[in-house]
Design an enzyme around this catalytic site. Sequence first.
Site, short mmCIF file in Angstrom:
data_model
loop_
_atom_site.label_atom_id
_atom_site.label_comp_id
_atom_site.label_asym_id
_atom_site.label_seq_id
_atom_site.Cartn_x
_atom_site.Cartn_y
_atom_site.Cartn_z
N GLU A 88 0.82 -1.22 0.00
CA GLU A 88 0.00 0.00 0.00
C GLU A 88 0.85 1.26 0.00
OE1 GLU A 88 -3.34 -1.87 3.03
OE2 GLU A 88 -2.25 -0.06 3.57
N CYS A 105 3.03 8.75 1.17
CA CYS A 105 3.46 7.84 2.22
C CYS A 105 3.80 6.48 1.60
CB CYS A 105 2.31 7.73 3.24
SG CYS A 105 2.68 6.65 4.59
N CYS A 112 5.25 -6.60 8.02
CA CYS A 112 6.27 -6.02 8.91
C CYS A 112 6.62 -7.01 10.02
CB CYS A 112 5.75 -4.72 9.53
SG CYS A 112 7.00 -3.94 10.58
N CYS A 116 3.78 -4.79 15.81
CA CYS A 116 3.15 -3.95 16.84
C CYS A 116 1.68 -4.36 16.98
CB CYS A 116 3.23 -2.48 16.43
SG CYS A 116 4.91 -1.90 16.23
N CYS A 119 -1.20 -2.28 15.12
CA CYS A 119 -1.02 -1.94 13.70
C CYS A 119 -1.50 -3.08 12.80
CB CYS A 119 0.47 -1.67 13.47
SG CYS A 119 0.93 -1.60 11.74
N CYS A 332 -2.22 2.21 8.00
CA CYS A 332 -1.27 1.33 7.31
C CYS A 332 -1.66 -0.14 7.42
CB CYS A 332 0.08 1.65 7.93
SG CYS A 332 1.19 0.34 8.23
FE1 SF4 Z 1 5.71 -2.33 11.56
FE2 SF4 Z 1 3.25 -1.39 11.92
FE3 SF4 Z 1 4.98 -1.43 13.95
FE4 SF4 Z 1 5.32 0.28 11.88
S1 SF4 Z 1 3.64 0.29 13.36
S2 SF4 Z 1 6.90 -0.96 12.89
S3 SF4 Z 1 4.55 -0.98 10.19
S4 SF4 Z 1 4.15 -3.24 12.88
#
Ligand code: SF4
Length: 347
Positions: A88, A105, A112, A116, A119, A332
């Site tokens: 994206e 962006c 990832c 997190c 997220c 995101c």
């Molecule tokens: Fe990865 Fe999302 Fe954490 Fe950013 S916020 S480091 S994209 S898991």
Amino acid sequence: MGLILDLDFEHLQEFVLESGEPSFRARQIWEWIFKKRTFDFQSMSNLPEKFRAVLRDSFSFPTLKRCSRSSDGTIKFLWALEDGELIESVLLPYFTSRKKWISLCLSTQAGCPVRCLFCQTGIGGFRRNLSRGEILFQVVGMEKFGGTKASRILFMGMGEPLLNLRETIGAVEVLTRKEGGEFGERRITLSTVGMRELEEFLRNGPRVEIAYSLHFPEENQRKRFIPHPHVLPISRALELLEEYHSASGRVVSIEYLMIKGINDSLDSASKLSSLLRGKPFHVNLLPFNPVSPSSFSPSPRGYILAFKNFLRKSGLNVTIRKPRGSDIQAACGQLRAQTLDGEDSSS
Ligand code: SF4
């Protein structure tokens, strides 16, 4: 077949010479891509027909899979890569009474590995790093399909840029070149949760602006929500960022996602102000965009305002960021997750 944007300018010149063409063809190709945003080699009308066929047989571009437009002007793009991965990128227009600017962006990874808890990309897991060309294409792709020229570049999409350091730096180098994107380093912001690669990046990388995704003022709580083992302790990251700001004069901002009942109390505000008081950073408070599956929800507006006022009274520079594109899943990883869900259910 590879991406032509994976070649830096010098390697493209080599390819051109090996194909029996004069080296200035490399400049012509980059002008077609970066200035005229043309991704069809056949349309590059100042190249000889035979050479266009060579390019067509050798290189490709990612394709636009989906595009959603928000009522606030935000456009979210979903790109399909050659191996079927989906990534994206988001085009964010900003308007004030006096000026208008466009931020793009970008993603640096498919998924990832930091995972997190708040997220959507992190919840979806990690697939692979993006190549320099896959990162760069998002800029010219959004400019073409969004019908506009970008003012700022944000490395804030899917992925942790410092875990794909070489390709991210390679992309920044092309974006700042005269023959490439022609962006000044001050017009580029890299966002990070503060991986251990931060030190190397700040010492030897391009002098871009930095957004440190702090989100939690206490180490233990932060480790629970940002569980990757190679994230630097808060105190070390802040120390490096302060040094970087003094040496480079670049803006360093602190990003703080406001999650209801988790990090939005005045006690958290007090801990945050103790961490940051006297430091040359600007704090951005970000309204949380709910993700699934997760039970977290956004802080009520009143809490965000009280949090901001507390920080202001403590002497910090603080802004509440407006949520963007919430009607098009602009956080995101959300559009990708929604598309994969849709595909799963129909197969
Ligand atoms: Fe990865 Fe999302 Fe954490 Fe950013 S916020 S480091 S994209 S898991």
